[in-house]
Design an enzyme around this catalytic site. Sequence first.
Site, short mmCIF file in Angstrom:
data_model
loop_
_atom_site.label_atom_id
_atom_site.label_comp_id
_atom_site.label_asym_id
_atom_site.label_seq_id
_atom_site.Cartn_x
_atom_site.Cartn_y
_atom_site.Cartn_z
N LYS A 108 0.82 -1.22 0.00
CA LYS A 108 0.00 0.00 0.00
C LYS A 108 0.84 1.26 0.00
O LYS A 108 0.41 2.30 -0.49
CB LYS A 108 -0.94 0.00 1.21
CG LYS A 108 -2.11 -0.94 1.07
CD LYS A 108 -3.21 -0.54 2.04
CE LYS A 108 -4.43 -1.41 1.91
NZ LYS A 108 -5.41 -1.10 2.94
N LYS A 191 -9.64 -10.10 -6.66
CA LYS A 191 -10.76 -10.41 -5.78
C LYS A 191 -11.75 -9.24 -5.73
O LYS A 191 -11.38 -8.10 -6.00
CB LYS A 191 -10.27 -10.76 -4.37
CG LYS A 191 -9.70 -9.62 -3.57
CD LYS A 191 -9.58 -10.00 -2.09
CE LYS A 191 -9.45 -8.74 -1.25
NZ LYS A 191 -9.60 -8.90 0.17
N LYS A 194 -13.84 -3.89 -1.68
CA LYS A 194 -14.63 -2.72 -1.29
C LYS A 194 -14.12 -1.44 -1.94
O LYS A 194 -14.88 -0.53 -2.22
CB LYS A 194 -14.53 -2.49 0.22
CG LYS A 194 -15.29 -3.43 1.08
CD LYS A 194 -15.33 -2.86 2.49
CE LYS A 194 -14.95 -3.90 3.50
NZ LYS A 194 -13.55 -3.94 3.86
P1 AMP Z 1 -11.70 -6.61 3.53
O1 AMP Z 1 -12.88 -6.25 2.68
O2 AMP Z 1 -10.49 -6.92 2.71
O3 AMP Z 1 -11.48 -5.64 4.65
O4 AMP Z 1 -12.04 -8.00 4.22
C1 AMP Z 1 -13.00 -8.17 5.24
C2 AMP Z 1 -13.32 -9.65 5.35
O5 AMP Z 1 -14.00 -10.10 4.17
C3 AMP Z 1 -12.07 -10.53 5.48
O6 AMP Z 1 -12.33 -11.57 6.42
C4 AMP Z 1 -11.85 -11.07 4.10
O7 AMP Z 1 -11.24 -12.35 4.10
C5 AMP Z 1 -13.27 -11.15 3.53
N1 AMP Z 1 -13.25 -10.87 2.10
C6 AMP Z 1 -12.91 -9.68 1.53
N2 AMP Z 1 -13.01 -9.74 0.19
C7 AMP Z 1 -13.40 -11.01 -0.10
C8 AMP Z 1 -13.69 -11.71 -1.31
N3 AMP Z 1 -13.61 -11.12 -2.49
N4 AMP Z 1 -14.09 -12.99 -1.22
C9 AMP Z 1 -14.19 -13.59 -0.04
N5 AMP Z 1 -13.95 -13.01 1.14
C10 AMP Z 1 -13.56 -11.73 1.13
#
Ligand code: AMP
Length: 323
Positions: A108, A191, A194
Amino acid sequence: MTRLSGITPSGHAHAGNYLGAIRRWAREGAPGDLYFVSDLHAMTTPYHPQRLRAHTRELLAVLIASGIEPDQMFVQSDLIREVGALTWLLECTCAYGEAARMTQFKEKAGKDGKVTARLGLLTYPVLMAADILLQGADEVPVGDDQEQHVELARALARRFNGTFGEVFVVPRAVTPQAGARIRDLAHPDRKMDKSAGDVAGVIFLMDAPDLVRRKVKRAVTDSLDRLEYRPDDQPGLANLLEIVAACTGKSPREVADSFDSYGTLKDAAAEALIEELRPIRDTARTLLDDPSELDRVRADGAVRARERGTHRLQSALRLAGVG
Ligand code: AMP
Ligand code: TRP
């Protein structure tokens, strides 16, 4: 046993967050567990204050709507005095090099990261350690990108205990077995995220059904016309199969066997997502329309989480020779 995990409101919650994390927390959660919205973590890169507040409320509403017990959740900044204080103690036990070698920091911060990255981006894993150690968490369910941060929390807990006296539980990361890793529908090489700049391939939990249909219809697949589950060669198609699998409890291969065209698979993926997300979206919407209930859950959660954690902070301050 305390299990604790957080989710950062760096954007609108999406189907990947739900299928990969939140749904699991709701299904597998035990009474002592804690889940929280880590809004302080969303401040490490440029952000918009009003949007941060709105995303925090939305995530809290989604956690409640997903069936996590309201008495097991809180918003991180409601404990800013406690986690802020503990972060400082832990920063004074953490080496610069330990923080600077974190993969997420290096990614980042970019090439000239040392000069322009915010200090908060460097020290954010220490804040995460404070979240974990304040609550005495034994287990921390996280995606594999966060494992390194939980390792740091382990190292800091051990070091503090060894240097000043036993106060912290040494936590361990639990990474879910082969959970759904949902990819961006328009860019299946990455992936679902957000903070994606282009949201054409991101299914947000609050998206209306018609928008979900449109996004799924435009999902990138391939021209092989071969309905098999081959994530390396056909990532877009595999993603659709995994989405249907995650919503129906079947395996992606079983799903592949039950369709004979990409078009019908897409229709099924859209409908499966809409049905899976509908109760979450509807309940979250109701909560967001009636702020008093959300405020009440938030205030109660803050009181409980503070009560659970404060004695560890007090002991740590005393052992460290301050407070
Ligand atoms: P983040 O959005 O990266 O802050 O992730 C928050 C939670 O959502 C974490 O436990 C990640 O492992 C899960 N997560 C985030 N993006 C994905 C995705 N595309 N598919 C599955 N799990 C996700
Ligand atoms: N940093 C985590 C993420 O971005 C969220 C988080 C903050 C967290 N504090 C935590 C997860 C403590 C587990 C435990 O995904």
